[in-house]
Every structure is written in structure tokens, then in C-alpha cells.
Design an enzyme around this catalytic site. Structure first.
Site, short mmCIF file in Angstrom:
data_model
loop_
_atom_site.label_atom_id
_atom_site.label_comp_id
_atom_site.label_asym_id
_atom_site.label_seq_id
_atom_site.Cartn_x
_atom_site.Cartn_y
_atom_site.Cartn_z
N LYS A 54 0.84 -1.21 0.00
CA LYS A 54 0.00 0.00 0.00
C LYS A 54 0.87 1.25 0.00
O LYS A 54 0.62 2.20 -0.75
CB LYS A 54 -0.92 0.02 1.23
CG LYS A 54 -2.11 -0.93 1.10
CD LYS A 54 -2.85 -1.11 2.42
CE LYS A 54 -3.92 -2.18 2.27
NZ LYS A 54 -4.52 -2.61 3.53
N GLN A 98 -4.92 -1.29 9.74
CA GLN A 98 -4.88 -2.63 9.14
C GLN A 98 -5.53 -3.65 10.09
O GLN A 98 -5.16 -3.75 11.25
CB GLN A 98 -3.41 -3.02 8.86
CG GLN A 98 -3.23 -4.33 8.15
CD GLN A 98 -3.74 -4.30 6.71
OE1 GLN A 98 -3.50 -3.36 5.96
NE2 GLN A 98 -4.47 -5.35 6.33
N ASP A 121 -11.34 3.15 4.40
CA ASP A 121 -11.79 1.76 4.32
C ASP A 121 -13.32 1.68 4.32
O ASP A 121 -13.89 0.63 4.02
CB ASP A 121 -11.26 0.97 5.53
CG ASP A 121 -10.19 -0.04 5.15
OD1 ASP A 121 -10.06 -0.33 3.95
OD2 ASP A 121 -9.48 -0.52 6.06
#
Ligand code: NDP
Length: 302
Positions: A54, A98, A121
Site C-alpha cells: 500500500k 490494518q 476503508d
């Protein structure tokens, strides 16, 4: 019939190109650089790989990339105060924690501490509610990537029968909401669904997000249907020359039999996976545009 292969890797590259061009314009015209902060707690090897990739792709599209790596023993209060600091940091437009987090940390509490406008997200309860009521929100990356590929392949999805297999909060449910938003007739199937093969056989669009290797077989697919395989499963594939075990990645769909019947299908690897990261970058760009009152990038949002 042999299905058209929907090339997620190539599509993701084209999304990243669009993001790169838009980021360059933001920089030139407004002196803005979108920034993404990724927070990793603990040493989970798979998560470390995701975070590294990422960060690399964020820099490649011209954005600012910040990584915060915290030890597995990190206390909730310390994680929350880091999120607080990132919420107030004007150079950061997207925050991603994460998952999974170590067991002693409350994931819901942590995710809901993120400023919803920076929740790239799309897991914050406000964004879940906005998506559910058809309002502008940050959309979870994996379903957004699936939607982009479906729109690209079909143009309009209106009136199509869609079956989403899996009802998780990160894939199945938001995917169903997005398909509903595009006027599909949507069925959500799960582990208690009866006659699953018959349910899937009615679908013009099948999205498989189950986590069971090659569960959806060709015999379940309506001829000509479009199949989006979200699953990522690592299975045994014999032994290497040196005697060590060999594995390979497969999806939730049996690609060989399904591609004999389907009209179009995403492969694993090279389908949904690359689109997920591309959509994370797209969401960070969108978040930066929104907070600065600028027009959103076209074709990169739901
Ligand atoms: P979850 O384990 O959270 O959810 C799985 C869902 O599948 C559940 O709703 C479960 O039903 C359902 N299910 C399980 N077994 C069956 C069955 N036999 N028949 C019908 N439904 C079943 O998984 P995720 O949604 O997080 O992920 C799904 C897959 O997608 C995984 O392989 C994951 O690795 C992959 N993934 C890929 C991403 C990408 O970027 N490509 C991103 C995220 C996930 P119930 O609710 O009843 O238990």
C-alpha cells in the site's frame, strides 16, 4: 462457452493512472498533496506485506504515504491517541487501520474513532449508515473495486439479478448495498442459505465472498452470467523440488468449470485483489477533494 476474463490487474493499473493524473492536477492547481496514513499493530506477516505494498503504490501515484508500526502489546489508549492525532493532521486525508487487530484491542471502538471523512476503508459506522441510506459515503475498497469492474463490463446494471454469496461487513453487505444502489435485484446468500446452487443459478451477476476454496462451480452458474470472485485462499499444491510444501492461490469460484459457463469472470490472482488497493488510493483522493470542497474524480467513486 469460454468466459471473457475480466483483467483486474490491468483495470487497477488504469485506475491508478487516473488517480495519478488527478493528484498531479491537485498539486499544480491547488498545492494539495493527498496523504494516506496506514496503522499496523503487531507483526502479522500477511498484514506487513499488505502495508508495504500500500505504501509503495501510494507514493507511486504521487501521494504522501505515512506508516505507523506499533508493537503487538500496544494499549488501546495509545492507539486511540495516535488516531486522534491523525484525525487532526491536515496533511492526512485517509486513515487506514490494518485489520485484524490483536485480540486485546476493540476493533469497532478503534475504527469508529477515525474521522469518518478520513475513513478510506469505509468501515466507520457513519459511513455504513450513509451507504445503507444511499447517501454520499466512503465506500469499502473491495466492493467498490467489484462495482467498478461490473460497471465497466456492463455499462448499466439496472434490473439485473445479483447474488452476493457472503454477508460480512467488509465485503458481502456493502457489495449488496452498492448493487442495490445500481438498481439490481439483490439476494444475499450465506452459510444458512438453502439450495445455494439454485439461488446462484438465478443470478446474472454472482459475487462470491465466502473464503471457501473453489466452492462455486460451473454447474451453479447461469449461462452467460458475470462472476466476480473475491475469495483469496491458499491451498496445498504438492511439494517443491527441495521437498518443501508448495501452495497456490485460488478463489471461492472453481475458475476452470465456471469459465466454461459464465459470460465473464475475474481470475484469482489478478482479479479483485489489485482493484482493492487501487480503490484505497481512489478513496484517499476522493477524501482529499471532499474536505477541500473540490470536485470529486470522475469514475472513481460509487
Ligand atoms: P468472512 O469470513 O467474514 O465471511 C464469509 C461469509 O461467507 C459469511 O457471511 C459466511 O456466512 C459465508 N459462508 C461461509 N461458508 C459458506 C457456505 N458454505 N455457503 C454459503 N456461505 C458461506 O469473509 P470475508 O467477507 O472477509 O472474505 C471473504 C473472502 O474474500 C475470503 O476469501 C477473503 O480472503 C477474501 N477477501 C478478499 C479481498 C480482496 O481484496 N480480494 C478483501 C477481503 C476479503 P455466515 O455469515 O452465515 O457465517
Amino acid at each position: 462457452m469460454t468466459a471473457t476474463r475480466i483483467d483486474g490487474k490491468a483495470f487497477a493499473a488504469s485506475v491508478r493512472e487516473k488517480v495519478t493524473a488527478h493528484v498531479a492536477t491537485l498539486k499544480a492547481d491547488h498545492g494539495l498533496i493527498p496523504g494516506l496514513a496506514v496503522v499496523l499493530v503487531g507483526e502479522d506477516p500477511a498484514s506487513q506485506v499488505y502495508v508495504r505494498s500500500k505504501g509503495k503504490l501510494t507514493q507511486e501515484v504521487g501521494m504522501k504515504s505515512v506508516e505507523h508500526k506499533l508493537g503487538a502489546e500496544t494499549q488501546e489508549a495509545d492507539l486511540l491517541s495516535l488516531i486522534d492525532a491523525l484525525n487532526s493532521d491536515e496533511t492526512i486525508h485517509g486513515i487506514l487501520v490494518q485489520l485484524p487487530l490483536p485480540k486485546h484491542l476493540n476493533e469497532d471502538l478503534v475504527i469508529n474513532a477515525i474521522d469518518p471523512t478520513k475513513d478510506v476503508d469505509g468501515f466507520h459506522i457513519s459511513n455504513v449508515g450513509l451507504l445503507g441510506t444511499g447517501q454520499k459515503s466512503m465506500v469499502p475498497c473491495t466492493p467498490l473495486g467489484c462495482l467498478m469492474m461490473l460497471r465497466d463490463h456492463h455499462g448499466s446494471l439496472s434490473g439485473m439479478n445479483a447474488v452476493v454469496v457472503g454477508r460480512s461487513n467488509i465485503v458481502g453487505k456493502p457489495m449488496a448495498q452498492l448493487l442495490l444502489g445500481d438498481s439490481c435485484t439483490v439476494t444475499i446468500a450465506h452459510s444458512r442459505t438453502k439450495e445455494l446452487s439454485d439461488v446462484v443459478r438465478r443470478a446474472d451477476i454472482v459475487v462470491a465472498a465466502v473464503g471457501r476454496p473453489e466452492m462455486v462451480v460451473g454447474d451453479w452458474i447461469k449461462p452467460g452470467a458475470t462472476v466476480i470472485d473475491v475469495g483469496i485462499n491458499r491451498i496445498d499444491a504438492g511439494v517443491k523440488e527441495d521437498g518443501s510444501p508448495k501452495t497456490r492461490l485460488v478463489g471461492d469460484v472453481d475458475f476452470a468449470s465456471a469459465s466454461e459457463v459464465a459470460g465473464a469472470i475475474t481470475p484469482v490472482p489478478g482479479g479483485v485483489g489489485p482493484m482493492t488497493i487501487a480503490c484505497l488510493l481512489a478513496n484517499t483522493l476522493t477524501a482529499c477533494c471532499r474536505v477541500n470542497g473540490l470536485p470529486e474524480p470522475e469514475g472513481l467513486t460509487a
